[in-house]
Design a protein around this motif. Structure first.
Motif, short mmCIF file in Angstrom:
data_model
loop_
_atom_site.label_atom_id
_atom_site.label_comp_id
_atom_site.label_asym_id
_atom_site.label_seq_id
_atom_site.Cartn_x
_atom_site.Cartn_y
_atom_site.Cartn_z
N ILE A 163 60.16 21.17 53.42
CA ILE A 163 60.22 19.99 54.28
C ILE A 163 59.16 20.16 55.35
N PRO A 164 58.15 19.26 55.44
CA PRO A 164 57.06 19.44 56.40
C PRO A 164 57.55 19.52 57.84
N GLY A 165 56.84 20.32 58.64
CA GLY A 165 57.15 20.46 60.05
C GLY A 165 55.92 20.25 60.90
N GLU A 166 55.91 20.84 62.09
CA GLU A 166 54.83 20.66 63.05
C GLU A 166 53.92 21.88 63.07
N ARG A 167 52.64 21.64 63.35
CA ARG A 167 51.72 22.74 63.58
C ARG A 167 52.08 23.42 64.89
N VAL A 168 51.94 24.74 64.95
CA VAL A 168 52.25 25.50 66.15
C VAL A 168 51.04 26.36 66.52
N GLY A 169 51.02 26.84 67.76
CA GLY A 169 49.86 27.57 68.25
C GLY A 169 49.72 28.95 67.66
N VAL B 74 71.63 35.15 47.23
CA VAL B 74 71.34 35.61 48.58
C VAL B 74 70.72 34.45 49.36
N TYR B 75 70.90 34.47 50.68
CA TYR B 75 70.30 33.46 51.57
C TYR B 75 69.23 34.12 52.43
N GLY B 76 68.27 33.31 52.88
CA GLY B 76 67.22 33.79 53.77
C GLY B 76 66.89 32.74 54.81
N PRO B 77 66.22 33.12 55.90
CA PRO B 77 65.85 32.17 56.95
C PRO B 77 64.98 31.05 56.38
N GLY B 78 65.40 29.79 56.64
CA GLY B 78 64.67 28.67 56.04
C GLY B 78 64.49 27.46 56.92
N GLU B 79 64.96 27.50 58.16
CA GLU B 79 64.86 26.31 59.01
C GLU B 79 63.84 26.53 60.13
N ASN B 80 62.86 25.61 60.22
CA ASN B 80 61.81 25.69 61.26
C ASN B 80 61.17 27.07 61.30
N VAL B 81 60.67 27.48 60.15
CA VAL B 81 60.04 28.80 60.01
C VAL B 81 58.54 28.67 60.26
N PRO B 82 57.99 29.37 61.27
CA PRO B 82 56.54 29.35 61.47
C PRO B 82 55.85 30.36 60.56
N CYS C 159 51.65 31.12 58.39
CA CYS C 159 50.23 30.79 58.28
C CYS C 159 50.04 29.40 57.65
N TRP C 160 48.93 28.77 58.05
CA TRP C 160 48.60 27.43 57.53
C TRP C 160 47.11 27.34 57.29
N LEU C 161 46.68 26.25 56.72
CA LEU C 161 45.28 26.06 56.39
C LEU C 161 44.40 26.04 57.64
N ARG C 162 43.12 26.36 57.44
CA ARG C 162 42.13 26.37 58.51
C ARG C 162 42.53 27.32 59.64
N GLU C 163 43.01 28.50 59.24
CA GLU C 163 43.34 29.59 60.16
C GLU C 163 44.43 29.22 61.17
N GLY C 164 45.28 28.27 60.79
CA GLY C 164 46.32 27.81 61.71
C GLY C 164 47.69 28.33 61.35
N TYR C 165 48.70 27.73 62.03
CA TYR C 165 50.10 28.07 61.81
C TYR C 165 50.91 26.78 61.81
N LYS C 166 52.03 26.80 61.10
CA LYS C 166 52.86 25.60 61.02
C LYS C 166 54.30 25.98 60.77
N GLU C 167 55.22 25.19 61.33
CA GLU C 167 56.64 25.35 61.01
C GLU C 167 56.98 24.51 59.79
N MET C 168 57.76 25.09 58.90
CA MET C 168 58.27 24.36 57.76
C MET C 168 59.71 24.77 57.50
N SER C 169 60.46 23.89 56.84
CA SER C 169 61.85 24.19 56.49
C SER C 169 62.02 24.04 54.98
N GLY C 170 62.97 24.79 54.44
CA GLY C 170 63.27 24.65 53.03
C GLY C 170 63.71 25.97 52.41
N THR C 171 64.31 25.87 51.24
CA THR C 171 64.67 27.09 50.51
C THR C 171 63.41 27.82 50.03
#
Length: 389
Positions: A94-100, A294-302, A304-316
């Motif tokens: 599930i798409p989230g927001e880019r983070v610093g 087993v379960y793992g952390p999946g909500e609002n996880v920051p 690595c992202w494209l163009r040397e960035g970072y982003k939060e995403m959620s999902g299994t």
């Protein structure tokens, strides 16, 4: 069976069929027929340009070909063939927001990976990540990424044009040090297997060929953060082949918030993963049920992202990369573990999870992954085994 006639019938259809049309997965009831057809294909493919549209999975003895050609072959050789629709399959996020920045994401801390690093960092464990590729320019991934394979454009690097695969790779083994992000297993090796396009969509045949590549190239683990509702015989066959070859497949269960889940996570040979939130509860979107291992952390996880960035995403998807990372930490210490043994250790070392208020009470399956407990359980098992020998 007339093997030359087999390919001539297909070529007749390929010549008039639209390019990039529907595809089918063709297998044979008799292995001897597969061997004969394969031998003829190898002798003809350099002479007949149309046969470049055909791909082969030697692991399950299958050909992937245009749908029209497969239909013609089924008419002629019905008693010898099995033809399966090449279905579409989607990534689980599930798409989230880019983070610093994302120096030490909450999920990496939640599964106690930093406490496990005194014993293991996943050194040299080979992880095939079947996904959208990876961003080779990201500074936090430069020590983790290897060449991998691009199934959509053979001969090219598996470059990420979506972002999902880069996010998964970051959680698995980013090694940015004090100024960048750290993943769960920072010294594991990531082999990106690009099977998904820019929209996060792939065909079952791409997954089959991706698993085939991982087995042929001796991966230790396969991360599969995607799924579909429909059962596929070809996909199950190749999952079973990987399982029997000793490669654990860790798969996301899906984001429908329901009891049940998607394939391939529902196949018993995989390790099925659900998602939790920051309070160790089952995430609202996560599928759940007794088949979850087993379960793992999946909500609002920051990550690595494209163009040397970072982003939060959620999902299994995100939860799965945490579990695969924890498994890599253990395999660095216990390289001989079978997929069955790894699954049992993940379940036994997990921590109980809770439901959110209002969530329907069902059997949740396993608990939440804990890397530190997993290493303890894994080494205890080794000592106990050694003591009985």
């Amino acid at each position: 069976m007339d093997y030359y006639r087999f390919w001539q019938l297909l070529l007749d259809e390929i010549s008039v069929a639209p390019k990039n049309g529907e595809r089918r997965i063709v297998t044979f009831h008799d292995p001897r027929h597969y061997a004969g057809v394969l031998s003829e294909w190898r002798s003809l493919k350099s002479k007949r340009a149309g046969l470049k549209q055909v791909q082969v999975s030697t692991l399950i003895r299958a050909f992937v070909m245009p749908a029209a050609g497969a239909a013609r072959l089924l008419d002629r050789f019905a008693e010898s063939l099995n033809v399966e629709e090449d279905l579409r399959i989607q990534i689980h996020s599930i798409p989230g927001e880019r983070v610093g920045t994302a120096v030490l994401p909450w999920g990496v801390k939640a599964i106690h990976a930093p406490q496990a690093w005194t014993r293991s960092t996943g050194v040299q464990v080979r992880i095939g990540v079947i996904d959208t590729g990876a961003d080779y320019r990201h500074p936090d991934l430069k020590h983790s990424l290897t060449s991998g394979v691009n199934l959509l454009h053979r001969g090219m690097l598996p470059l990420d044009d979506n972002g999902h695969g880069t996010h998964i790779a970051g959680t698995l083994s980013a090694a940015g040090g004090s100024r960048g992000m750290m993943g769960v297993a920072p010294r594991a090796l990531i082999y990106p297997v690009k099977a998904f396009d820019h929209s996060g969509s792939a065909y079952v045949s791409d997954i089959v060929l991706g698993i085939d590549w991982c087995v042929q190239n001796k991966m230790d683990l396969i991360n599969m953060s995607f799924g579909m509702k429909t059962r596929s015989k070809a996909l199950h066959d190749v999952v079973q082949k990987a399982y029997r070859s000793g490669i654990a497949i860790i798969a996301s269960s899906g984001n429908d918030g329901k009891r049940g889940g998607d394939y391939p996570a529902r196949y018993p040979e995989t390790i099925a993963v659900g998602a939790t939130d920051k309070r160790q509860r089952v995430a609202s979107f996560s599928n759940r049920g007794p088949y979850i291992d087993v379960y793992g952390p999946g909500e609002n996880v920051p990550s690595c992202w494209l163009r040397e960035g970072y982003k939060e995403m959620s999902g299994t998807s995100m939860a799965t990369s945490h579990v695969t990372g924890a498994a890599a930490l253990l395999l660095a210490l216990r390289p001989g573990l079978t997929p069955k043994e790894l699954k049992l250790l993940l379940r036994r070392s997990s921590v109980p999870v809770r439901l959110r208020k209002g969530q329907r009470r069902v059997s949740l399956g396993g608990g939440s992954a804990d890397a530190q407990r997993l290493l303890r359980a894994g080494t205890r098992t080794r000592r106990a085994t050694a003591a009985t020998v």
